[in-house]
Write a protein that holds these residues in place. Structure first.
Motif, PDB file in Angstrom:
ATOM      1  N   SER A  89       0.919  -1.265   0.064  1.00  0.00           N
ATOM      2  CA  SER A  89      -0.029   0.062   0.017  1.00  0.00           C
ATOM      3  C   SER A  89       0.940   1.331  -0.030  1.00  0.00           C
ATOM      4  N   GLU A  91       1.805   5.195  -1.393  1.00  0.00           N
ATOM      5  CA  GLU A  91       1.649   6.338  -2.159  1.00  0.00           C
ATOM      6  C   GLU A  91       2.729   6.386  -3.208  1.00  0.00           C
ATOM      7  N   SER A 110      -2.365   0.839 -13.746  1.00  0.00           N
ATOM      8  CA  SER A 110      -3.663   0.487 -13.631  1.00  0.00           C
ATOM      9  C   SER A 110      -3.825  -0.905 -12.861  1.00  0.00           C
ATOM     10  N   THR A 113      -2.985  -0.879  -9.325  1.00  0.00           N
ATOM     11  CA  THR A 113      -4.133  -0.223  -8.370  1.00  0.00           C
ATOM     12  C   THR A 113      -5.061  -1.475  -8.257  1.00  0.00           C
ATOM     13  N   GLN A 114      -5.439  -1.990  -9.550  1.00  0.00           N
ATOM     14  CA  GLN A 114      -6.523  -2.995  -9.074  1.00  0.00           C
ATOM     15  C   GLN A 114      -6.135  -4.198  -8.304  1.00  0.00           C
ATOM     16  N   PRO A 117      -5.623  -2.232  -3.985  1.00  0.00           N
ATOM     17  CA  PRO A 117      -6.537  -0.983  -3.987  1.00  0.00           C
ATOM     18  C   PRO A 117      -6.003   0.041  -3.082  1.00  0.00           C
ATOM     19  N   VAL A 119      -3.161   1.118  -2.715  1.00  0.00           N
ATOM     20  CA  VAL A 119      -2.032   2.081  -3.406  1.00  0.00           C
ATOM     21  C   VAL A 119      -2.695   3.273  -4.007  1.00  0.00           C
ATOM     22  N   LYS A 120      -2.307   4.359  -3.613  1.00  0.00           N
ATOM     23  CA  LYS A 120      -2.637   5.801  -4.339  1.00  0.00           C
ATOM     24  C   LYS A 120      -1.651   6.383  -5.056  1.00  0.00           C
ATOM     25  N   ILE A 121      -2.082   6.693  -6.148  1.00  0.00           N
ATOM     26  CA  ILE A 121      -1.080   7.523  -7.214  1.00  0.00           C
ATOM     27  C   ILE A 121      -1.118   8.860  -7.433  1.00  0.00           C
TER      28      ILE A 121
END
Length: 291
Positions: A89, A91, A110, A113-114, A117, A119-121
Protein backbone atom coordinates in the motif's frame (compact mmCIF):
# COMPACT_ATOMS: atom_id res chain seq x y z
CA UNK A 1 10.75 24.55 12.13
CA UNK A 2 8.26 21.97 13.33
CA UNK A 3 5.94 20.22 10.91
CA UNK A 4 3.01 21.18 13.13
CA UNK A 5 3.86 24.86 12.78
CA UNK A 6 4.33 24.51 9.02
CA UNK A 7 0.82 23.04 8.83
CA UNK A 8 -0.47 26.05 10.77
CA UNK A 9 1.35 28.39 8.40
CA UNK A 10 -0.07 26.63 5.31
CA UNK A 11 -3.61 26.83 6.67
CA UNK A 12 -3.29 30.58 7.13
CA UNK A 13 -1.58 31.01 3.74
CA UNK A 14 -4.42 29.15 2.03
CA UNK A 15 -7.35 30.82 3.83
CA UNK A 16 -5.72 34.28 4.00
CA UNK A 17 -7.56 34.70 7.30
CA UNK A 18 -6.29 33.79 10.77
CA UNK A 19 -9.80 33.40 12.24
CA UNK A 20 -10.87 30.96 9.52
CA UNK A 21 -7.60 29.06 9.78
CA UNK A 22 -7.92 28.75 13.55
CA UNK A 23 -11.41 27.25 13.17
CA UNK A 24 -10.10 24.83 10.55
CA UNK A 25 -7.22 23.78 12.80
CA UNK A 26 -9.40 23.61 15.94
CA UNK A 27 -7.16 25.93 17.94
CA UNK A 28 -7.75 29.40 19.36
CA UNK A 29 -6.97 32.49 17.31
CA UNK A 30 -4.53 33.91 19.91
CA UNK A 31 -2.65 30.60 20.01
CA UNK A 32 -2.38 30.53 16.22
CA UNK A 33 -1.26 34.17 16.06
CA UNK A 34 1.47 33.44 18.62
CA UNK A 35 2.68 30.40 16.64
CA UNK A 36 2.96 32.55 13.50
CA UNK A 37 4.75 35.34 15.36
CA UNK A 38 7.19 32.80 16.83
CA UNK A 39 7.80 31.37 13.35
CA UNK A 40 8.57 34.81 11.93
CA UNK A 41 10.92 35.46 14.87
CA UNK A 42 12.65 32.11 14.34
CA UNK A 43 13.15 32.80 10.63
CA UNK A 44 14.04 36.45 11.13
CA UNK A 45 11.66 37.66 8.45
CA UNK A 46 8.08 38.86 7.93
CA UNK A 47 5.84 36.25 6.32
CA UNK A 48 2.50 38.09 6.32
CA UNK A 49 1.14 41.55 5.71
CA UNK A 50 -1.82 41.74 8.08
CA UNK A 51 -4.81 43.66 6.74
CA UNK A 52 -8.18 44.41 8.33
CA UNK A 53 -10.10 41.58 6.65
CA UNK A 54 -7.41 39.55 4.94
CA UNK A 55 -3.72 38.87 5.18
CA UNK A 56 -1.34 38.55 2.23
CA UNK A 57 1.99 36.79 1.91
CA UNK A 58 5.27 38.65 1.57
CA UNK A 59 7.80 37.35 -0.95
CA UNK A 60 9.42 35.41 1.90
CA UNK A 61 6.01 34.00 2.81
CA UNK A 62 5.39 32.88 -0.77
CA UNK A 63 8.77 31.15 -0.83
CA UNK A 64 8.07 29.38 2.46
CA UNK A 65 4.62 28.32 1.23
CA UNK A 66 6.11 26.58 -1.80
CA UNK A 67 8.73 24.80 0.31
CA UNK A 68 6.28 23.95 3.10
CA UNK A 69 3.90 22.25 0.66
CA UNK A 70 6.76 19.98 -0.43
CA UNK A 71 8.00 19.30 3.11
CA UNK A 72 4.59 18.53 4.59
CA UNK A 73 3.64 16.43 1.56
CA UNK A 74 6.86 14.42 1.81
CA UNK A 75 6.33 13.88 5.55
CA UNK A 76 2.75 12.70 5.02
CA UNK A 77 3.77 10.37 2.21
CA UNK A 78 6.64 8.91 4.26
CA UNK A 79 4.29 8.26 7.17
CA UNK A 80 1.75 6.51 4.94
CA UNK A 81 4.42 4.29 3.37
CA UNK A 82 5.98 3.38 6.73
CA UNK A 83 2.61 2.47 8.22
CA UNK A 84 2.00 0.11 5.29
CA UNK A 85 4.65 -2.27 6.68
CA UNK A 86 4.21 -5.71 5.04
CA UNK A 87 1.13 -4.82 3.04
CA UNK A 88 1.52 -3.42 -0.48
CA UNK A 89 0.00 0.00 0.00
CA UNK A 90 1.16 3.56 0.32
CA UNK A 91 1.64 6.27 -2.27
CA UNK A 92 3.47 6.52 -5.57
CA UNK A 93 4.27 9.93 -7.08
CA UNK A 94 5.35 10.19 -10.70
CA UNK A 95 6.30 13.32 -12.60
CA UNK A 96 6.20 13.36 -16.39
CA UNK A 97 5.78 15.39 -19.52
CA UNK A 98 3.26 14.57 -22.23
CA UNK A 99 4.38 11.47 -24.12
CA UNK A 100 3.31 8.32 -25.92
CA UNK A 101 5.36 6.35 -23.39
CA UNK A 102 2.91 7.23 -20.63
CA UNK A 103 0.45 4.71 -22.09
CA UNK A 104 2.73 1.84 -21.02
CA UNK A 105 3.20 3.35 -17.58
CA UNK A 106 -0.54 3.93 -17.15
CA UNK A 107 -1.23 0.27 -17.96
CA UNK A 108 1.24 -0.81 -15.29
CA UNK A 109 -0.24 1.60 -12.74
CA UNK A 110 -3.79 0.54 -13.59
CA UNK A 111 -3.03 -3.12 -12.99
CA UNK A 112 -1.10 -2.26 -9.84
CA UNK A 113 -4.00 -0.37 -8.29
CA UNK A 114 -6.45 -3.12 -9.26
CA UNK A 115 -4.28 -5.72 -7.49
CA UNK A 116 -3.59 -3.47 -4.49
CA UNK A 117 -6.51 -1.06 -3.93
CA UNK A 118 -4.77 0.64 -1.00
CA UNK A 119 -2.11 2.08 -3.33
CA UNK A 120 -2.64 5.73 -4.21
CA UNK A 121 -1.15 7.27 -7.37
CA UNK A 122 -0.18 10.94 -7.75
CA UNK A 123 0.74 12.28 -11.20
CA UNK A 124 2.52 15.59 -11.67
CA UNK A 125 3.01 17.22 -15.06
CA UNK A 126 6.17 19.10 -15.94
CA UNK A 127 9.11 19.28 -18.29
CA UNK A 128 12.34 17.35 -17.75
CA UNK A 129 14.06 20.10 -15.76
CA UNK A 130 11.08 20.50 -13.41
CA UNK A 131 10.62 16.78 -12.80
CA UNK A 132 14.34 16.17 -12.23
CA UNK A 133 14.40 18.99 -9.67
CA UNK A 134 11.42 17.50 -7.82
CA UNK A 135 12.97 14.05 -7.99
CA UNK A 136 16.19 15.31 -6.40
CA UNK A 137 14.17 16.88 -3.55
CA UNK A 138 12.36 13.60 -2.88
CA UNK A 139 8.99 15.02 -3.89
CA UNK A 140 8.75 12.43 -6.71
CA UNK A 141 9.44 8.71 -6.61
CA UNK A 142 9.96 8.57 -10.37
CA UNK A 143 10.28 10.96 -13.30
CA UNK A 144 9.55 10.22 -16.93
CA UNK A 145 11.74 12.31 -19.21
CA UNK A 146 11.79 12.70 -22.96
CA UNK A 147 14.96 13.40 -24.89
CA UNK A 148 18.67 12.76 -24.45
CA UNK A 149 19.81 13.75 -20.96
CA UNK A 150 22.69 12.68 -18.65
CA UNK A 151 21.57 9.62 -16.67
CA UNK A 152 24.69 8.69 -14.67
CA UNK A 153 23.24 9.91 -11.38
CA UNK A 154 20.03 7.87 -11.73
CA UNK A 155 18.71 4.36 -11.94
CA UNK A 156 16.67 4.21 -15.12
CA UNK A 157 14.63 2.14 -17.54
CA UNK A 158 14.58 3.04 -21.22
CA UNK A 159 11.18 2.46 -22.79
CA UNK A 160 11.02 0.94 -26.29
CA UNK A 161 8.66 3.66 -27.53
CA UNK A 162 10.07 6.87 -29.00
CA UNK A 163 8.23 10.18 -29.36
CA UNK A 164 8.10 11.44 -32.92
CA UNK A 165 8.15 15.15 -33.72
CA UNK A 166 5.75 16.56 -36.25
CA UNK A 167 3.45 19.46 -37.06
CA UNK A 168 -0.18 19.80 -35.97
CA UNK A 169 -2.23 22.09 -38.21
CA UNK A 170 -5.78 22.62 -39.38
CA UNK A 171 -7.01 20.01 -41.84
CA UNK A 172 -7.91 22.75 -44.32
CA UNK A 173 -4.35 24.17 -44.46
CA UNK A 174 -2.41 23.63 -47.67
CA UNK A 175 0.48 21.98 -45.80
CA UNK A 176 -1.95 19.30 -44.59
CA UNK A 177 -1.84 17.84 -48.11
CA UNK A 178 1.78 16.79 -47.56
CA UNK A 179 2.65 13.39 -46.05
CA UNK A 180 5.74 14.80 -44.33
CA UNK A 181 6.95 18.28 -43.45
CA UNK A 182 10.39 19.51 -44.51
CA UNK A 183 12.17 22.52 -42.95
CA UNK A 184 11.63 24.63 -46.07
CA UNK A 185 7.88 23.96 -45.86
CA UNK A 186 7.65 25.90 -42.60
CA UNK A 187 9.46 29.06 -43.64
CA UNK A 188 7.38 32.20 -43.02
CA UNK A 189 4.64 30.27 -41.18
CA UNK A 190 3.76 31.13 -37.53
CA UNK A 191 5.16 28.33 -35.35
CA UNK A 192 4.37 27.35 -31.76
CA UNK A 193 7.14 25.31 -30.13
CA UNK A 194 7.68 23.42 -26.90
CA UNK A 195 9.39 25.69 -24.37
CA UNK A 196 11.71 22.85 -23.38
CA UNK A 197 12.65 22.18 -27.01
CA UNK A 198 13.40 25.86 -27.59
CA UNK A 199 15.62 26.03 -24.49
CA UNK A 200 17.45 22.89 -25.64
CA UNK A 201 17.75 24.27 -29.21
CA UNK A 202 16.23 20.98 -30.36
CA UNK A 203 15.32 22.09 -33.89
CA UNK A 204 18.50 24.01 -34.76
CA UNK A 205 20.17 21.12 -36.58
CA UNK A 206 16.89 20.04 -38.20
CA UNK A 207 16.14 23.32 -39.96
CA UNK A 208 19.82 24.24 -40.27
CA UNK A 209 20.56 27.50 -42.09
CA UNK A 210 16.80 28.10 -42.57
CA UNK A 211 16.53 29.05 -38.88
CA UNK A 212 16.43 32.83 -39.50
CA UNK A 213 13.38 32.32 -41.74
CA UNK A 214 11.37 30.53 -39.04
CA UNK A 215 8.71 32.71 -37.42
CA UNK A 216 8.32 31.66 -33.77
CA UNK A 217 4.90 32.85 -32.67
CA UNK A 218 5.28 31.49 -29.13
CA UNK A 219 6.00 28.55 -26.87
CA UNK A 220 3.96 26.16 -24.73
CA UNK A 221 4.31 23.75 -21.82
CA UNK A 222 0.91 22.01 -22.10
CA UNK A 223 -0.01 20.80 -25.58
CA UNK A 224 -3.78 20.93 -24.93
CA UNK A 225 -3.68 24.70 -24.58
CA UNK A 226 -1.35 25.02 -27.58
CA UNK A 227 -3.70 23.13 -29.87
CA UNK A 228 -6.46 25.61 -28.99
CA UNK A 229 -4.21 28.31 -30.44
CA UNK A 230 -3.84 26.27 -33.62
CA UNK A 231 -7.61 25.87 -33.94
CA UNK A 232 -8.27 29.57 -33.47
CA UNK A 233 -5.31 31.30 -35.11
CA UNK A 234 -4.08 28.92 -37.79
CA UNK A 235 -0.64 28.59 -36.18
CA UNK A 236 1.50 25.50 -36.73
CA UNK A 237 2.31 23.44 -33.65
CA UNK A 238 5.52 21.40 -33.43
CA UNK A 239 4.82 18.61 -30.97
CA UNK A 240 4.90 14.84 -30.43
CA UNK A 241 2.55 12.47 -32.21
CA UNK A 242 -0.36 10.84 -30.33
CA UNK A 243 -0.90 13.77 -27.92
CA UNK A 244 -3.75 15.47 -29.78
CA UNK A 245 -6.83 13.98 -31.42
CA UNK A 246 -6.06 14.02 -35.14
CA UNK A 247 -8.43 11.24 -36.15
CA UNK A 248 -10.59 11.52 -39.27
CA UNK A 249 -13.35 13.48 -37.51
CA UNK A 250 -10.93 16.06 -36.02
CA UNK A 251 -10.32 19.46 -37.62
CA UNK A 252 -6.60 19.01 -36.91
CA UNK A 253 -4.01 16.75 -38.57
CA UNK A 254 -0.50 15.59 -37.64
CA UNK A 255 2.29 15.37 -40.19
CA UNK A 256 5.73 13.97 -39.18
CA UNK A 257 8.93 15.90 -39.78
CA UNK A 258 11.43 14.77 -42.39
CA UNK A 259 14.27 14.11 -41.82
CA UNK A 260 12.68 12.18 -38.97
CA UNK A 261 13.15 13.58 -35.47
CA UNK A 262 12.42 11.37 -32.44
CA UNK A 263 13.11 11.36 -28.69
CA UNK A 264 13.85 8.51 -26.27
CA UNK A 265 11.56 8.03 -23.25
CA UNK A 266 13.19 7.16 -19.93
CA UNK A 267 11.90 6.42 -16.43
CA UNK A 268 14.42 7.58 -13.82
CA UNK A 269 14.71 7.38 -10.02
CA UNK A 270 17.32 8.36 -7.47
CA UNK A 271 20.30 6.23 -6.61
CA UNK A 272 21.20 5.41 -3.00
CA UNK A 273 17.58 5.71 -1.89
CA UNK A 274 15.61 3.01 -0.12
CA UNK A 275 12.39 2.58 -2.06
CA UNK A 276 9.00 1.78 -0.59
CA UNK A 277 7.48 -1.62 -1.39
CA UNK A 278 5.04 -0.10 -3.84
CA UNK A 279 7.87 1.71 -5.68
CA UNK A 280 9.85 -1.54 -5.90
CA UNK A 281 6.80 -3.34 -7.25
CA UNK A 282 6.24 -0.64 -9.86
CA UNK A 283 9.81 -1.04 -11.12
CA UNK A 284 9.49 -4.83 -11.26
CA UNK A 285 6.23 -4.69 -13.20
CA UNK A 286 7.44 -2.01 -15.60
CA UNK A 287 10.63 -3.97 -16.18
CA UNK A 288 8.57 -7.10 -16.91
CA UNK A 289 6.80 -5.31 -19.76
CA UNK A 290 10.18 -4.61 -21.36
CA UNK A 291 11.37 -8.22 -21.35
Amino acid sequence: MELRVLRYFLAVAQTRNITHAARQLLISQPALSKQLADLEKELGTTLFIRGHRQITLTSAGEYLQARAVELVGLADKTMVNLRADQVISGELTIGAGESLGMQRIMRVLSQLTQDYPDVKIHLRSGNAADTEAQLSKGVLDFAVIMGERPLEQYHYLQLPERDQWGVVMRRTDSLAQRAEIRPQDLCQYPLVLSEQAVNARRFQSWWGNLGPQMQILGTFTLVFNAQLLVRNSGAYLLTFDHLIDTSAHSELVFRPLTPQLTEPITVIWKKNTVQSKVAQLFVERLQATLA
